[in-house]
Design an enzyme around this catalytic site. Structure first.
Site, PDB file in Angstrom:
ATOM      1  CE  LYS A  64      -3.737  -2.337   2.488  1.00  0.00           C
ATOM      2  NZ  LYS A  64      -4.289  -2.636   3.806  1.00  0.00           N
TER       3      LYS A  64
ATOM      4  CE1 TYR B 294      -5.074  -3.393  -1.422  1.00  0.00           C
ATOM      5  CE2 TYR B 294      -6.664  -5.201  -1.319  1.00  0.00           C
ATOM      6  CZ  TYR B 294      -5.776  -4.349  -0.688  1.00  0.00           C
ATOM      7  OH  TYR B 294      -5.578  -4.442   0.667  1.00  0.00           O
TER       8      TYR B 294
HETATM    9  N1  GLU Z   1      -4.425  -8.380   0.794  1.00  0.00           N
HETATM   10  C1  GLU Z   1      -4.735  -8.147   2.154  1.00  0.00           C
HETATM   11  C2  GLU Z   1      -6.155  -7.597   2.316  1.00  0.00           C
HETATM   12  O1  GLU Z   1      -6.531  -6.695   1.668  1.00  0.00           O
HETATM   13  C3  GLU Z   1      -3.775  -7.230   2.738  1.00  0.00           C
HETATM   14  C4  GLU Z   1      -4.054  -6.973   4.163  1.00  0.00           C
HETATM   15  C5  GLU Z   1      -2.874  -6.666   4.982  1.00  0.00           C
HETATM   16  O2  GLU Z   1      -1.777  -7.111   4.701  1.00  0.00           O
HETATM   17  O3  GLU Z   1      -3.093  -5.931   5.966  1.00  0.00           O
HETATM   18  O4  GLU Z   1      -6.929  -8.109   3.082  1.00  0.00           O
END
Ligand code: GLU
Length: 612
Positions: free
Chosen positions: A73, A194
């Site tokens: 992110k 994503y």
């Molecule tokens: N791909 C995961 C989600 O969106 C990432 C979450 C994370 O690492 O906090 O749930």
């Protein structure tokens, strides 16, 4: 690079110790809401730390790959900033910590997600990239993350498919964002992008390099490539400080105190600006979704070495390491006595500060206040040789100071400037055209001082014909010589004229005589780049021949202007009759006095520099 492995690195020893200790902590649970993630081996544990000069310290499973998950992110956010700028990004995503879990479905009152580090903000961010890059969005994200890591990162298809098949909560968030007009593009494509970005494979070493790239203001310290701009690196790290650790973010700043981001794959990335990037990997997570062992690693490193970003060491007073005027410290230029007297009298009109270290905003304020305490000066020389960095705040304050000097009669000189280095180009570029009437730059301090001395001598000399054929009688070596002895020598000396840039003596030549410089200037230099001393008319060179005849000349002598010299061959002295033996005695005594004088000058320089 060749290294001596017998010299242990204390940081490696520290990492080894905490590794062994933290490995014993078996608490926490691997993420299972993405089915594929529950299958990882919980015992894996790796730590890597990349220094800002690109050296990697690592231990354990530091090369083991795992999915980056939420850590992506931070990098997708930095890409969005690069693509459309902060203003556009801010229209759809806030910068406030949410205090809620990563998958919270709550938004700010204006319908924007709180920040780009929680799922809602991150999905909005990826959707924004999709709206610009269309089908190339994922490739773009993969590319920038690979640039951060310094190698090509690949996709874990299994984890991607697993999350794509089960990520209903993220789907719900994305559709709500669409409803709120935060997502204005294809929801499904945004979600797939994503999920893919979260499934890119990294190791702790990759995370360390990615963190170090942020810590180095956007330049990857291993590949040396600029990945994002300085401002965007700063913005990305700011969000990591306030919101990088889910609903543990407040505690994180309080207890660890550097930018970080964690992911449910078990990774944590951290960055300590200008120092290092850190990557840890250990799958078991605590209640907030952060790697238990990873948190412990960060806590221990931060508290043991006092690395909280608010804990700044250093003292602005250390920015000045030497302070002197030209009354008692001068350039290595040999000058005749009359001119030395002028400098002894007027040298205090020029003051030198030697600056050092990393000069920040307050250091410049301190330096200027110190300058203010001085009596009025004609020249201020600031030597920058030991300055490693000038912050942009410092740069602005220095610029303003130079502008104010323009209204006074003081001239400011910067010395020891490496003209072609990146740092100085940046600084002096932003200071505008420095070589105006009030400011001057010199590559070395000795040259700057010499230039000021010449100026003071010109200005305060009562002698109208400076530098035009000097009287031989004023040569230091001929002091106390009777007129008849001097005439005797004069008749036997050979007058020599030289053009500019001519080598009069070459290093290694046999020393067969002494030159008395009557007009012009010469440089004494070991090699062509490095001048040791400049000699002015009225001084001599090659005088060591008097003590060590037939020895080799120890330096080159090159004319800086047209020159006239009287040359005294040693063989003349050899053939001097008994009745004139006094000449040799006087010359030797004068030479001894000259050497003592030079030694005293050197001692005075050392003494004054130490006494700042
Ligand atoms: N791909 C995961 C989600 O969106 C990432 C979450 C994370 O690492 O906090 O749930």
């Amino acid at each position: 690079m060749k290294r001596n492995s017998l010299i242990p690195l204390p940081l490696d020893i520290f990492l080894k110790n905490i590794y062994g200790n933290i490995l014993l902590n078996k608490s926490g649970k691997t993420a299972d809401y993405i089915p594929e993630l529950s299958r990882v081996n919980p015992n894996q544990f790796g730590i890597a730390l990349a220094s800002s000069d690109g050296y990697i310290h690592e231990i354990g499973d530091s090369l083991q790959e795992f999915t980056i998950q939420s850590i992506s992110k931070a990098f997708a956010y930095s890409l969005a900033l690069e693509l459309v700028g902060e203003k556009e990004v801010n229209k759809i995503i806030g910068v406030e910590p949410s205090g809620e879990a990563f998958n919270s479905i709550r938004f700010q009152n204006d319908n924007r997600p709180f920040n780009p580090m929680i799922n809602a903000g991150a999905i909005a961010c990826t959707a924004l990239i999709c709206s610009i890059e269309k089908s190339k969005a994922f490739k773009k994200i993969q590319k920038i993350m690979s640039d951060f890591a310094g190698r090509n990162l690949s996709l874990d298809e299994k984890v991607f498919k697993s999350e794509n098949a089960t990520g209903d909560r993220n789907r719900a968030i994305a559709w709500l964002l669409k409803n709120n007009k935060i997502i204005k593009t294809n929801v499904e494509q945004s979600l797939v992008t994503y999920f893919k970005q979260c499934s890119l494979l990294v190791s702790a070493r990759d995370l360390a390099t990615m963190g170090a790239t942020l810590a180095c203001n956007g330049i990857n310290p291993v590949t040396k490539k600029r990945v994002i701009s300085v401002e965007n690196a700063l913005k990305t790290m700011s969000i990591m400080v306030s919101s990088g650790m889910y609903d543990y973010s407040g505690e994180w700043v309080y207890r660890v105190g550097f930018p970080a981001k964690s992911g449910v794959g078990g990774g944590i990335i951290a960055a300590l600006p200008s120092q290092f990037g850190l990557g840890t990997f250990s799958p078991p997570l605590d209640r907030q979704g952060n790697s238990v062992r990873g948190i412990e690693v960060c806590k221990r490193i931060s508290s043991y070495y006092n690395l909280h970003i608010l804990e700044i060491e250093g003292n602005i007073k250390d920015s000045i390491v030497a302070s002197y005027n030209l009354q008692n410290i001068r350039s290595s230029t040999e000058r005749k006595e009359k001119n030395i007297k002028i400098l002894e009298k007027f040298g205090a009109k020029a003051h030198v500060y030697e600056l050092a270290g990393s000069i920040n905003f307050m250091s410049v304020d301190y330096i200027v206040r110190r300058l203010q305490e001085l009596d009025e000066k004609e020249f201020i020389i600031l030597s920058m040789r030991k300055v490693s960095q000038l912050s942009s705040g410092a740069d602005k304050l220095l610029d303003a100071f130079i502008q104010t000097l323009n209204s006074l009669s003081t001239k400011i000189i910067f010395s020891d400037i490496e003209f072609n280095s990146q740092t100085w180009n940046k600084i002096f570029g932003s200071l505008g055209n420095m070589e105006d009437n009030k400011t001057r730059l010199f590559e070395n301090n000795n040259e700057a001082i010499r230039w000021v001395e010449d100026f003071l001598i010109q200005k305060y000399s009562t002698d109208e014909k400076v530098n035009i054929n000097e009287n031989l009688k004023e040569q230091f070596l001929f002091k106390a010589l009777s007129n008849s002895d001097l005439d005797f020598l004069k008749e036997r000396m050979i007058e020599k004229k030289f053009k500019k840039n001519v080598k009069i003596i070459s290093k290694g030549d046999e020393a067969d005589g002494i030159y008395f410089l009557q007009s012009g200037k010469v440089d004494i230099a070991i090699n062509l780049q490095k001048s040791l001393t400049t000699l002015n008319a009225g001084t001599c060179f090659g005088e060591f021949a008097l003590i060590e005849p037939k020895s080799k000349r120890s330096a080159n002598v090159i004319t800086l202007t047209e020159c006239t010299c009287f040359y005294l061959p040693l063989k003349i002295l050899d053939s001097i009759q008994q009745s004139r033996k006094k000449i040799i005695e006087t010359l030797l005594k004068n030479l001894a006095l000259l050497l003592i004088k030079r030694l005293k000058d050197c001692n005075s320089i050392i003494n004054n520099i130490l006494d700042r």
